[in-house]
Design a protein around this motif. Structure first.
Motif, short mmCIF file in Angstrom:
data_model
loop_
_atom_site.label_atom_id
_atom_site.label_comp_id
_atom_site.label_asym_id
_atom_site.label_seq_id
_atom_site.Cartn_x
_atom_site.Cartn_y
_atom_site.Cartn_z
N ALA A 86 56.80 -105.74 -40.40
CA ALA A 86 55.39 -105.72 -40.00
C ALA A 86 54.55 -106.32 -41.12
O ALA A 86 54.70 -105.98 -42.28
CB ALA A 86 54.94 -104.30 -39.71
N THR A 87 53.68 -107.22 -40.74
CA THR A 87 52.78 -107.81 -41.71
C THR A 87 51.51 -106.97 -41.75
O THR A 87 50.93 -106.70 -40.69
CB THR A 87 52.39 -109.24 -41.30
OG1 THR A 87 53.40 -109.82 -40.51
CG2 THR A 87 52.17 -110.11 -42.50
N PRO A 88 51.09 -106.57 -42.91
CA PRO A 88 49.87 -105.77 -42.95
C PRO A 88 48.67 -106.62 -42.53
O PRO A 88 48.57 -107.79 -42.87
CB PRO A 88 49.75 -105.35 -44.42
CG PRO A 88 50.61 -106.30 -45.17
CD PRO A 88 51.66 -106.81 -44.22
N CYS A 89 47.79 -106.02 -41.75
CA CYS A 89 46.58 -106.73 -41.36
C CYS A 89 45.39 -105.83 -41.64
O CYS A 89 45.50 -104.61 -41.63
CB CYS A 89 46.61 -107.13 -39.88
SG CYS A 89 46.61 -105.74 -38.77
N ARG A 90 44.29 -106.45 -41.91
CA ARG A 90 43.08 -105.71 -42.25
C ARG A 90 42.25 -105.52 -40.99
O ARG A 90 41.93 -106.49 -40.30
CB ARG A 90 42.27 -106.48 -43.29
CG ARG A 90 41.10 -105.71 -43.87
CD ARG A 90 40.36 -106.55 -44.88
NE ARG A 90 39.59 -107.61 -44.28
CZ ARG A 90 38.40 -107.44 -43.68
NH1 ARG A 90 37.88 -106.26 -43.59
NH2 ARG A 90 37.76 -108.47 -43.17
N ALA A 91 41.94 -104.28 -40.67
CA ALA A 91 41.10 -103.99 -39.50
C ALA A 91 39.66 -104.35 -39.83
O ALA A 91 39.22 -104.26 -40.98
CB ALA A 91 41.21 -102.52 -39.14
N LYS A 92 38.93 -104.77 -38.81
CA LYS A 92 37.52 -105.10 -39.00
C LYS A 92 36.72 -103.83 -39.22
O LYS A 92 36.99 -102.80 -38.60
CB LYS A 92 36.97 -105.81 -37.77
CG LYS A 92 37.49 -107.19 -37.56
CD LYS A 92 36.84 -107.81 -36.33
CE LYS A 92 37.33 -109.19 -36.05
NZ LYS A 92 36.70 -109.75 -34.85
N THR A 93 35.72 -103.93 -40.08
CA THR A 93 34.82 -102.80 -40.28
C THR A 93 33.84 -102.75 -39.10
O THR A 93 33.72 -103.72 -38.34
CB THR A 93 34.02 -102.94 -41.58
OG1 THR A 93 33.18 -104.08 -41.46
CG2 THR A 93 34.93 -103.07 -42.79
N LEU A 94 33.16 -101.65 -38.96
CA LEU A 94 32.17 -101.53 -37.90
C LEU A 94 31.10 -102.61 -38.02
O LEU A 94 30.70 -103.22 -37.03
CB LEU A 94 31.52 -100.14 -37.93
CG LEU A 94 30.46 -99.87 -36.88
CD1 LEU A 94 31.02 -100.04 -35.47
CD2 LEU A 94 29.88 -98.48 -37.05
N GLU A 95 30.67 -102.89 -39.25
CA GLU A 95 29.66 -103.92 -39.46
C GLU A 95 30.16 -105.29 -39.00
O GLU A 95 29.42 -106.06 -38.38
CB GLU A 95 29.23 -103.98 -40.94
CG GLU A 95 28.41 -102.81 -41.41
CD GLU A 95 29.28 -101.58 -41.74
OE1 GLU A 95 30.52 -101.71 -41.86
OE2 GLU A 95 28.72 -100.49 -41.86
#
Length: 82
Positions: free
Chosen positions: A17-26
Protein backbone atom coordinates in the motif's frame (compact mmCIF):
# COMPACT_ATOMS: atom_id res chain seq x y z
CA UNK A 1 3.93 -17.66 -2.99
CA UNK A 2 5.94 -18.16 -6.12
CA UNK A 3 9.54 -19.14 -6.09
CA UNK A 4 12.00 -18.21 -8.76
CA UNK A 5 14.37 -21.17 -8.83
CA UNK A 6 17.21 -19.41 -10.65
CA UNK A 7 17.50 -16.44 -8.32
CA UNK A 8 16.06 -18.10 -5.23
CA UNK A 9 13.77 -15.13 -4.64
CA UNK A 10 10.26 -15.50 -3.25
CA UNK A 11 7.63 -13.21 -4.69
CA UNK A 12 4.69 -12.30 -2.52
CA UNK A 13 1.23 -11.78 -4.00
CA UNK A 14 0.46 -9.01 -1.53
CA UNK A 15 0.39 -5.48 -2.83
CA UNK A 16 2.29 -2.85 -1.00
CA UNK A 17 0.00 0.00 0.00
CA UNK A 18 1.28 3.41 -0.92
CA UNK A 19 0.63 5.98 1.74
CA UNK A 20 -1.59 8.81 0.58
CA UNK A 21 -2.41 12.07 2.24
CA UNK A 22 -6.09 12.73 2.90
CA UNK A 23 -7.40 16.18 2.06
CA UNK A 24 -8.05 18.50 4.96
CA UNK A 25 -11.49 20.00 5.44
CA UNK A 26 -10.20 23.34 4.16
CA UNK A 27 -8.88 21.70 0.98
CA UNK A 28 -12.17 19.90 0.45
CA UNK A 29 -14.12 23.15 0.88
CA UNK A 30 -11.75 24.97 -1.49
CA UNK A 31 -12.21 22.25 -4.13
CA UNK A 32 -15.95 22.93 -4.11
CA UNK A 33 -16.85 19.45 -2.89
CA UNK A 34 -19.67 20.77 -0.71
CA UNK A 35 -21.01 23.41 -3.09
CA UNK A 36 -21.11 21.46 -6.36
CA UNK A 37 -24.60 20.56 -7.54
CA UNK A 38 -25.30 16.89 -6.87
CA UNK A 39 -26.69 16.29 -10.35
CA UNK A 40 -26.29 17.70 -13.82
CA UNK A 41 -29.16 18.89 -16.02
CA UNK A 42 -28.75 15.71 -18.10
CA UNK A 43 -29.12 13.57 -14.96
CA UNK A 44 -32.21 15.54 -13.94
CA UNK A 45 -33.77 14.97 -17.36
CA UNK A 46 -32.86 11.29 -17.30
CA UNK A 47 -34.34 10.85 -13.84
CA UNK A 48 -37.49 12.72 -14.91
CA UNK A 49 -38.03 10.35 -17.83
CA UNK A 50 -37.29 7.43 -15.55
CA UNK A 51 -39.86 8.71 -13.06
CA UNK A 52 -42.52 8.82 -15.77
CA UNK A 53 -42.02 5.24 -16.90
CA UNK A 54 -41.10 3.70 -13.54
CA UNK A 55 -44.63 2.65 -12.57
CA UNK A 56 -45.90 1.67 -16.00
CA UNK A 57 -47.12 -1.92 -15.94
CA UNK A 58 -45.02 -3.06 -18.87
CA UNK A 59 -41.90 -5.28 -18.75
CA UNK A 60 -40.11 -3.22 -21.42
CA UNK A 61 -40.76 0.05 -19.56
CA UNK A 62 -39.52 -1.52 -16.32
CA UNK A 63 -36.33 -2.71 -18.07
CA UNK A 64 -35.78 0.73 -19.59
CA UNK A 65 -36.25 2.32 -16.16
CA UNK A 66 -33.59 0.02 -14.67
CA UNK A 67 -31.19 0.81 -17.52
CA UNK A 68 -31.74 4.55 -17.05
CA UNK A 69 -31.13 4.20 -13.31
CA UNK A 70 -27.79 2.47 -13.96
CA UNK A 71 -26.80 5.16 -16.46
CA UNK A 72 -27.76 7.90 -14.02
CA UNK A 73 -25.69 6.29 -11.24
CA UNK A 74 -22.69 5.99 -13.57
CA UNK A 75 -22.94 9.66 -14.56
CA UNK A 76 -23.29 10.69 -10.90
CA UNK A 77 -20.25 8.62 -9.88
CA UNK A 78 -18.19 10.07 -12.73
CA UNK A 79 -19.17 13.64 -11.86
CA UNK A 80 -18.48 13.12 -8.16
CA UNK A 81 -14.99 11.79 -8.92
CA UNK A 82 -14.01 15.02 -10.71
Amino acid sequence: HRSNGAAGVRLSRRRVATPCRAKTLEERIASGEFTKPRSSPAEDLLNGVRGLIRNVDNPQARGLSVSLAKLSRRWRNESMSR
